[in-house]
Scaffold this motif. Structure first.
Motif, PDB file in Angstrom:
ATOM      1  N   UNK A 180       0.849  -1.179   0.000  1.00  0.00           N
ATOM      2  CA  UNK A 180       0.000   0.000   0.000  1.00  0.00           C
ATOM      3  C   UNK A 180       0.891   1.237   0.000  1.00  0.00           C
ATOM      4  N   UNK A 181       0.930   1.924  -1.137  1.00  0.00           N
ATOM      5  CA  UNK A 181       1.749   3.126  -1.274  1.00  0.00           C
ATOM      6  C   UNK A 181       0.904   4.328  -0.884  1.00  0.00           C
ATOM      7  N   UNK A 182       1.318   5.029   0.158  1.00  0.00           N
ATOM      8  CA  UNK A 182       0.523   6.140   0.665  1.00  0.00           C
ATOM      9  C   UNK A 182       1.411   7.307   1.059  1.00  0.00           C
ATOM     10  N   UNK A 183       0.997   8.508   0.698  1.00  0.00           N
ATOM     11  CA  UNK A 183       1.738   9.712   1.059  1.00  0.00           C
ATOM     12  C   UNK A 183       1.208  10.277   2.372  1.00  0.00           C
ATOM     13  N   UNK A 184       0.944   9.376   3.293  1.00  0.00           N
ATOM     14  CA  UNK A 184       0.532   9.746   4.643  1.00  0.00           C
ATOM     15  C   UNK A 184       1.651   9.394   5.611  1.00  0.00           C
ATOM     16  N   UNK A 185       1.633  10.049   6.752  1.00  0.00           N
ATOM     17  CA  UNK A 185       2.573   9.732   7.823  1.00  0.00           C
ATOM     18  C   UNK A 185       1.803   8.992   8.910  1.00  0.00           C
ATOM     19  N   UNK A 186       2.292   7.841   9.308  1.00  0.00           N
ATOM     20  CA  UNK A 186       1.641   7.057  10.343  1.00  0.00           C
ATOM     21  C   UNK A 186       2.139   7.543  11.697  1.00  0.00           C
ATOM     22  N   UNK A 187       1.208   7.989  12.546  1.00  0.00           N
ATOM     23  CA  UNK A 187       1.605   8.649  13.792  1.00  0.00           C
ATOM     24  C   UNK A 187       0.752   8.190  14.967  1.00  0.00           C
ATOM     25  N   UNK A 188       1.241   8.562  16.152  1.00  0.00           N
ATOM     26  CA  UNK A 188       0.469   8.449  17.384  1.00  0.00           C
ATOM     27  C   UNK A 188       0.272   9.867  17.904  1.00  0.00           C
ATOM     28  N   UNK A 189      -0.933  10.173  18.394  1.00  0.00           N
ATOM     29  CA  UNK A 189      -1.218  11.527  18.861  1.00  0.00           C
ATOM     30  C   UNK A 189      -1.074  11.661  20.376  1.00  0.00           C
ATOM     31  N   UNK A 190      -0.290  10.785  20.965  1.00  0.00           N
ATOM     32  CA  UNK A 190      -0.020  10.914  22.399  1.00  0.00           C
ATOM     33  C   UNK A 190       1.047  11.988  22.607  1.00  0.00           C
ATOM     34  N   UNK A 191       0.710  13.017  23.332  1.00  0.00           N
ATOM     35  CA  UNK A 191       1.655  14.104  23.558  1.00  0.00           C
ATOM     36  C   UNK A 191       1.260  15.336  22.761  1.00  0.00           C
ATOM     37  N   UNK A 192       2.079  16.382  22.866  1.00  0.00           N
ATOM     38  CA  UNK A 192       1.772  17.643  22.210  1.00  0.00           C
ATOM     39  C   UNK A 192       1.936  17.572  20.698  1.00  0.00           C
ATOM     40  N   UNK A 193       2.950  16.840  20.229  1.00  0.00           N
ATOM     41  CA  UNK A 193       3.231  16.715  18.804  1.00  0.00           C
ATOM     42  C   UNK A 193       2.984  15.274  18.340  1.00  0.00           C
ATOM     43  N   UNK A 194       2.554  15.088  17.084  1.00  0.00           N
ATOM     44  CA  UNK A 194       2.412  13.715  16.565  1.00  0.00           C
ATOM     45  C   UNK A 194       3.746  12.974  16.603  1.00  0.00           C
ATOM     46  N   UNK A 195       3.716  11.710  16.996  1.00  0.00           N
ATOM     47  CA  UNK A 195       4.917  10.886  17.062  1.00  0.00           C
ATOM     48  C   UNK A 195       4.856   9.804  15.986  1.00  0.00           C
ATOM     49  N   UNK A 196       5.906   9.738  15.171  1.00  0.00           N
ATOM     50  CA  UNK A 196       5.928   8.738  14.104  1.00  0.00           C
ATOM     51  C   UNK A 196       5.930   7.331  14.686  1.00  0.00           C
ATOM     52  N   UNK A 197       5.185   6.457  14.053  1.00  0.00           N
ATOM     53  CA  UNK A 197       5.171   5.060  14.495  1.00  0.00           C
ATOM     54  C   UNK A 197       4.975   4.155  13.287  1.00  0.00           C
ATOM     55  N   UNK A 198       5.130   2.877  13.512  1.00  0.00           N
ATOM     56  CA  UNK A 198       5.007   1.886  12.442  1.00  0.00           C
ATOM     57  C   UNK A 198       3.818   0.977  12.718  1.00  0.00           C
ATOM     58  N   UNK A 199       3.041   0.705  11.691  1.00  0.00           N
ATOM     59  CA  UNK A 199       1.935  -0.247  11.803  1.00  0.00           C
ATOM     60  C   UNK A 199       2.307  -1.504  11.035  1.00  0.00           C
ATOM     61  N   UNK A 200       2.326  -2.625  11.741  1.00  0.00           N
ATOM     62  CA  UNK A 200       2.607  -3.913  11.115  1.00  0.00           C
ATOM     63  C   UNK A 200       1.329  -4.750  11.079  1.00  0.00           C
ATOM     64  N   UNK A 201       1.210  -5.564  10.055  1.00  0.00           N
ATOM     65  CA  UNK A 201       0.077  -6.476   9.929  1.00  0.00           C
ATOM     66  C   UNK A 201       0.588  -7.914   9.958  1.00  0.00           C
ATOM     67  N   UNK A 202      -0.093  -8.745  10.711  1.00  0.00           N
ATOM     68  CA  UNK A 202       0.279 -10.155  10.760  1.00  0.00           C
ATOM     69  C   UNK A 202       0.005 -10.814   9.419  1.00  0.00           C
ATOM     70  N   UNK A 203       0.848 -11.764   9.072  1.00  0.00           N
ATOM     71  CA  UNK A 203       0.627 -12.513   7.840  1.00  0.00           C
ATOM     72  C   UNK A 203      -0.610 -13.385   7.985  1.00  0.00           C
ATOM     73  N   UNK A 204      -1.340 -13.534   6.891  1.00  0.00           N
ATOM     74  CA  UNK A 204      -2.562 -14.353   6.893  1.00  0.00           C
ATOM     75  C   UNK A 204      -2.432 -15.491   5.897  1.00  0.00           C
ATOM     76  N   UNK A 205      -2.844 -16.668   6.298  1.00  0.00           N
ATOM     77  CA  UNK A 205      -2.960 -17.800   5.383  1.00  0.00           C
ATOM     78  C   UNK A 205      -4.429 -17.958   5.023  1.00  0.00           C
ATOM     79  N   UNK A 206      -4.716 -17.889   3.733  1.00  0.00           N
ATOM     80  CA  UNK A 206      -6.095 -18.016   3.273  1.00  0.00           C
ATOM     81  C   UNK A 206      -6.198 -19.188   2.304  1.00  0.00           C
ATOM     82  N   UNK A 207      -7.210 -20.013   2.499  1.00  0.00           N
ATOM     83  CA  UNK A 207      -7.429 -21.175   1.629  1.00  0.00           C
ATOM     84  C   UNK A 207      -8.466 -20.841   0.573  1.00  0.00           C
ATOM     85  N   UNK A 208      -8.192 -21.284  -0.643  1.00  0.00           N
ATOM     86  CA  UNK A 208      -9.101 -21.037  -1.761  1.00  0.00           C
ATOM     87  C   UNK A 208      -9.410 -22.356  -2.457  1.00  0.00           C
TER      88      UNK A 208
END
Length: 617
Positions: A150-178
């Motif tokens: 997912x290519x996005x020109x957004x900054x991923x942040x946490x709003x804890x505190x006075x200024x936004x803090x950069x953070x990383x969002x990870x997604x667990x891998x999924x196994x899907x059967x078809x």
């Protein structure tokens, strides 16, 4: 990483992704991002099949896709169009569901294609070959992993505190059967591993700041294979420590499935198919699996940090930071593909030595890993060219770019290190002047340099493939392991710039979007240049790169001729491809071998029209 760096990355990407009319284009944004992803080794090549497709009714979207070099991993790219505004007022994302909704669009595409629910997609749509592939028995057999970027020109942040803090969002891998039904056959079931990656401003700004050093790969064994690895500590010295272990083959297959060529980043060889040594590995797996541990030299793994723990008096390895297989990459890949072909690997075991480098200095670490790889590798020799990350020839080219003026009195900018130009702009007291002096058309990176240089040759399929292979071909040509290589002088530089002009202006002639000749620009251009190269070899001196350097452009007459050649090449790629996915098949040498000897190309290149136009460059 600070917010300022993220803002700078956003501005750079927005500016670089605009067309000639100043409008931001999603395909241009992906073209800017792909070389950055190549830097981090999560893709094998910067080449991508642009296949924009959006269906609001089905809630699916795709911008492009590629298949990794060994064929088992389908990589899908989608652009989050929610954050493409040039305004910097609202580009922060703090909630996972903002991204989850975008990922679902790609997952629905894959699921619907496998179940043949997208048959209403028009044949003319660029996405049609991928849909057909996913809905076929061949596609279900080929792909094991679906990786969504997912290519996005957004900054991923946490709003804890006075200024936004950069953070990383990870997604667990999924196994899907078809379940997939082929006409006349029983329904087949296939489990696919889905990997989701957020390529946000945080991620991209980190690549810019790393100056070409890829993100270290951290492997947490329980997350990937479900358990820790039992080891014996063999050495604990001042600058390194070593562990020994025996790995079950399914563990290695699981690691390769999840990480693919990322595992082999500092061991630059890719899988060489089942030939030579690899053929022997496969034979042992099939006929004598219990003897594999005796016949095989095993693995050498390097890392910069290891997390271990004791359980019932035994030592276990929990995770490794900067995990790399520097010897035994062919063994690992051969085990994976043998298992994929249906061979039983349950009784196969492999010895592994794990070296933990305690040094934190990048130069010392690279030197240590290079020596480990060179001295321990006996399965197939690694050349010193492969192990060298920097070439003095590139330094010479950089020097020439800084002093050689074109006939019009201007210079080109060679970006030897990733992000170098943007760094220079920010350091300059007049950054806009520097941008005006070096517009995108007057700049090139070392990756693009390799493509432009090698296109003037007899391997357009490798140019189309891009990535590490074409760059290695370029380096080995100008700076071989034996001999002095090319003289990097003014004549070499002028011819190089002429090749860049030829390649880029042919891309313009081919066109993009609705006014393009077709959907195969990244293949048709290098294929056409190779045809001119072969003609020039037969008619020495009759096609002048020197004139292109002097004119700094192609003549109108030559452009008209090149358009006809590109139309022909576009048709020949379609005619002689053995797959409906022309873009992927054009990466194969067998296609070029047929096209360059075809009657159609011979007739066109030997015509009086070609003779006249190419002689009067």
């Amino acid at each position: 990483m600070e917010l300022g760096a993220v803002l700078n990355a956003r501005e750079d990407l927005l500016n670089s992704s605009k067309d000639d009319d100043g409008f931001l284009q999603q395909n241009l944004l992906i073209d800017e991002v792909m070389p950055l992803l190549l830097e981090t080794k999560v893709v094998d090549s910067e080449d991508i099949n642009h296949t924009y497709y959006l269906s609001n009714d089905d809630k699916i979207k795709i911008n492009g896709y590629t298949v990794n070099s060994t064929g088992e991993r389908l990589q899908i790219f989608i652009v989050d169009d929610s954050y493409l505004s040039e305004s910097n007022d609202d580009f922060y994302v703090s909630k996972r569901n903002n991204y989850e909704e975008q990922f679902k669009k790609a997952i629905r595409l894959v699921s619907s294609a496998i179940q043949n629910k997208l048959e209403n997609v028009q044949e003319s749509e660029p996405i049609k070959p991928l849909i057909a592939k996913l809905g076929s028995e061949d596609g279900l057999t080929q792909f094991d992993v679906i990786e969504i970027f997912l290519v996005t020109l957004s900054a991923t942040v946490s709003f804890r505190g006075e200024e936004p803090q950069l953070r990383t969002i990870h997604y667990k891998d999924d196994n899907k059967s078809f379940s997939h039904r082929v006409v006349g056959k029983k329904a087949q079931s296939k489990e696919l591993l889905f990997i989701r990656r957020v390529v946000d401003l945080n991620y991209l700004a980190n690549i810019y700041s790393s100056q070409g050093r890829s993100e270290p790969l951290k492997v947490v064994f329980k997350d990937v294979i479900g358990k820790n690895i039992e080891v014996i500590k063999a050495a604990d010295e001042e600058d390194f420590e070593s562990y020994l272990c025996v790995l079950d083959a399914p563990i290695l297959a699981g690691l390769y499935k999840r990480y693919s060529s990322q595992l082999l980043e500092k061991n630059v060889r890719s899988f060489l198919q089942f030939k030579g040594v690899n053929k022997g590995i496969k034979k042992t797996i099939k006929d004598d699996p219990e003897k594999f541990i005796a016949f095989n030299n095993g693995l050498t793994i390097t890392a910069t940090e290891a997390k271990t723990s004791y359980y019932k008096k035994s030592l276990y390895l929990e995770s490794l930071d900067d995990f790399q297989i520097v010897n035994g990459g062919q063994t690992t890949a051969s085990i994976y593909f043998s298992n994929k072909e249906g061979l039983d690997i349950s009784n196969v075991k492999v010895v592994a030595k794990i070296n933990i480098a305690k040094t934190s200095k990048s130069k010392d670490l690279d030197d240590l890993i290079s020596k480990i790889s060179e001295f321990s590798n006996s399965q197939s020799r690694v050349s010193k060219v492969d192990l060298r990350s920097r070439s003095p020839k590139l330094v010479q080219l950089k020097s020439l770019s800084e002093c050689v003026l074109t006939p019009s009195g201007k210079k080109w900018f060679f970006e030897r290190a990733k992000g170098d130009f943007n760094t220079q702009v920010r350091k300059s007291t007049n950054g806009q002047k520097l941008k005006n002096e070096f517009p995108p058309k007057k700049r090139f990176t070392k990756e693009l340099l390799a493509k432009y240089y090698c296109a003037w040759g007899d391997a357009p399929h490798l140019v189309k493939k891009g990535g590490e292979k074409v760059f290695r071909m370029f380096i080995e040509n100008i700076d071989p392991e034996k001999g002095d290589g090319k003289d990097i002088n003014r004549d070499f530089y002028e011819q190089l710039i002429a090749k860049i002009i030829l390649f880029r202006e042919m891309e313009e002639v081919y066109g993009q979007g609705k006014n393009a000749i077709g959907q195969l620009r990244s293949a048709a251009v290098p294929y056409a240049i190779s045809a001119i190269y072969l003609w020039t070899k037969e008619h020495e001196g009759q096609f002048s790169l020197e004139n292109i350097w002097k004119q700094e452009a192609l003549s109108i007459g030559l452009k008209e001729y090149l358009k006809q050649l590109l139309v022909l090449m576009n048709d020949l790629i379609k005619k002689y491809s053995l797959s409906d996915d022309y873009g992927e098949f054009s990466k194969k040498e067998e296609l070029w071998a047929v096209i360059k000897l075809s009657e159609e190309l011979d007739y066109f290149m030997s015509s009086d029209y070609s003779q006249k136009k190419l002689k009067n460059t």
